[in-house]
Scaffold this motif. Sequence first.
Motif, mmCIF file in Angstrom:
data_model
loop_
_atom_site.group_PDB
_atom_site.id
_atom_site.type_symbol
_atom_site.label_atom_id
_atom_site.label_comp_id
_atom_site.label_asym_id
_atom_site.label_seq_id
_atom_site.Cartn_x
_atom_site.Cartn_y
_atom_site.Cartn_z
ATOM 1 N N ASP A 192 14.779 -28.263 -15.272
ATOM 2 C CA ASP A 192 13.533 -27.525 -15.458
ATOM 3 C C ASP A 192 13.351 -27.238 -16.942
ATOM 4 O O ASP A 192 14.218 -27.508 -17.767
ATOM 5 C CB ASP A 192 13.481 -26.248 -14.606
ATOM 6 N N CYS A 232 13.165 -24.478 -18.821
ATOM 7 C CA CYS A 232 14.031 -23.516 -19.503
ATOM 8 C C CYS A 232 15.439 -24.068 -19.699
ATOM 9 O O CYS A 232 16.056 -23.873 -20.752
ATOM 10 C CB CYS A 232 14.076 -22.217 -18.711
ATOM 11 N N ILE A 241 7.070 -15.284 -24.697
ATOM 12 C CA ILE A 241 7.151 -15.201 -23.234
ATOM 13 C C ILE A 241 8.143 -16.232 -22.700
ATOM 14 O O ILE A 241 8.967 -15.949 -21.824
ATOM 15 C CB ILE A 241 5.757 -15.407 -22.611
ATOM 16 N N LYS A 242 8.082 -17.439 -23.272
ATOM 17 C CA LYS A 242 8.997 -18.496 -22.839
ATOM 18 C C LYS A 242 10.441 -18.150 -23.161
ATOM 19 O O LYS A 242 11.361 -18.454 -22.389
ATOM 20 C CB LYS A 242 8.612 -19.815 -23.504
ATOM 21 N N SER A 243 10.667 -17.484 -24.296
ATOM 22 C CA SER A 243 12.029 -17.122 -24.683
ATOM 23 C C SER A 243 12.635 -16.131 -23.700
ATOM 24 O O SER A 243 13.838 -16.178 -23.424
ATOM 25 C CB SER A 243 12.050 -16.551 -26.104
ATOM 26 N N ILE A 244 11.797 -15.226 -23.162
ATOM 27 C CA ILE A 244 12.287 -14.297 -22.141
ATOM 28 C C ILE A 244 12.707 -15.068 -20.897
ATOM 29 O O ILE A 244 13.756 -14.786 -20.290
ATOM 30 C CB ILE A 244 11.195 -13.260 -21.803
ATOM 31 N N LYS A 245 11.916 -16.073 -20.511
ATOM 32 C CA LYS A 245 12.265 -16.899 -19.357
ATOM 33 C C LYS A 245 13.559 -17.680 -19.604
ATOM 34 O O LYS A 245 14.388 -17.826 -18.711
ATOM 35 C CB LYS A 245 11.127 -17.865 -19.045
ATOM 36 N N TRP A 266 16.451 -15.285 -19.345
ATOM 37 C CA TRP A 266 16.673 -14.949 -17.937
ATOM 38 C C TRP A 266 17.356 -16.110 -17.217
ATOM 39 O O TRP A 266 18.259 -15.894 -16.392
ATOM 40 C CB TRP A 266 15.351 -14.604 -17.268
ATOM 41 N N THR A 267 16.956 -17.327 -17.525
ATOM 42 C CA THR A 267 17.594 -18.506 -16.928
ATOM 43 C C THR A 267 19.068 -18.551 -17.289
ATOM 44 O O THR A 267 19.926 -18.853 -16.446
ATOM 45 C CB THR A 267 16.897 -19.791 -17.393
#
Length: 486
Positions: free
Chosen positions: A378, A380, A462-466, A469-470
């Motif tokens: 995926d 991330c 926002i993507k960096s938070i995802k 989290w991944t």
Amino acid sequence: MRTNHYDILIVGAGVAGSALAHALSTITSKSRGSPIRVALLERSLSEPDRIVGELLQPAGVAALQKLGLEGALEEIDAIPEHGYCVVHSGRLVHIPYPDGRQGRSFHHGRFIMRLREFTRRAPGVDVIEATVNELIECEHTKRVLGVRATRSSPGGDGSKGEKEPFFADLVVIADGCFSNFRNAVMGGSARQSSTRSYFVGAILKNAQLPIPQHGTVALVKGQGPVLLYQISEHDTRMLVDVKHPLPSDLKGHILANVVPQLPASLHVPIQEALDRDRLRRMPNSFLPSVEQGGRYTKEGVFLLGDSWNMRHPLTGGGMAVALNDVVLLAQMLGKVGNYSNWNQISDILARWHWARKSLASTINILSVALYDLFGADDECLTVLQNGCFKYFECGGECIRGPVSLLSGIAPSPALLFYHFYKVAFYSIWVMFTHPRAVNNSKGEPKPTLSAPPVWEYPFLLIKSIKVFWTACVVFGPLLWSEIRWW
């Protein structure tokens, strides 16, 4: 009349079972007036033919030396391994073992036969070719007293005789990843193994790896990683990770989706291997260890090796864990005067479970976490994969630390935690600052490299938070599976 009562009986003459039988034969205890009698039962004593268990990390080599079994690496055409080479999108990074340490790679069957040869010569050890059918339990206490097994025909015609009882004060089950006795021994505390992919194996003839005497890990876009290492003078093992469900045409899948992304020097040997040999596969299973000797497990018996604890074979750490387990276990069992004393054995199993954690948990967590990154499926995970490769390209401690963990030289979950999250944060930094391929607005066929413009930063935040989290989702459950105490 044959005497079938032993101090310790071991089911399975693989890596762990053979090494433990040999180690127990060397025990000298002041509390014992005679040598330990050990029975090692194996369904077939012919040379096994497997596609995994062919790469021994430096920690495994060190464990063999502690067990006095380093000679098992001789006379089998074993190849010294000096580290790794990781290949990604045409780029490669060299990851050497630190301080001149070496691993070994070899044909699995040859190594097993050498281990069994040493075990046969060990005093007090009987190596018996027999298929274990069932555990013998006390009718009242349900304690395991031994096993019933069927000996193979002495004439080698494949016929079987009558079931024969073998009794022992203590029974060790080391019958591998497809254990027939795992659930019976573990009872209510048994965990189920999980399988997310398979290794499909072939042997390449006279292949030239990017860096000789180094394991090669190729990251294949849209697919699982490919692992290659030389196992004898002319043979190189190739393991292709194929995710579940398996395609109906494995050869076609490898040729179409995997081979084009591998170094060109390997294309012809791979094509010849696929034309010549039948592809074989092996499940890549994960099974966390559970403390044994408690109220939920049977008395008089415990599990060892892959029957009890498995990790993804990508990192080649399974044999190192098993041999280190034997080193620790043999030292503890050497202080026991009576192996029928289950209270004392239970205490040893509890101490052994946590004593092995530094190495075992490091290898177990790293194997699955690295597989998740190297087999990114995926967006991330792809960010983390790219960041991990660039982290290696930084060199220095960014290589020394991770390879020391992978090789078992630095068995430290804390150090693993540090490097894993350092990779995660570095991956986010790379996402913000490093040039990436973008399509040219003027319609030119070739993409250009460009760092992300400032107006993309809110989206990247926002993507960096995802991504972070991944990383937590990958690492957290693995860490919990190792530190939980029930």
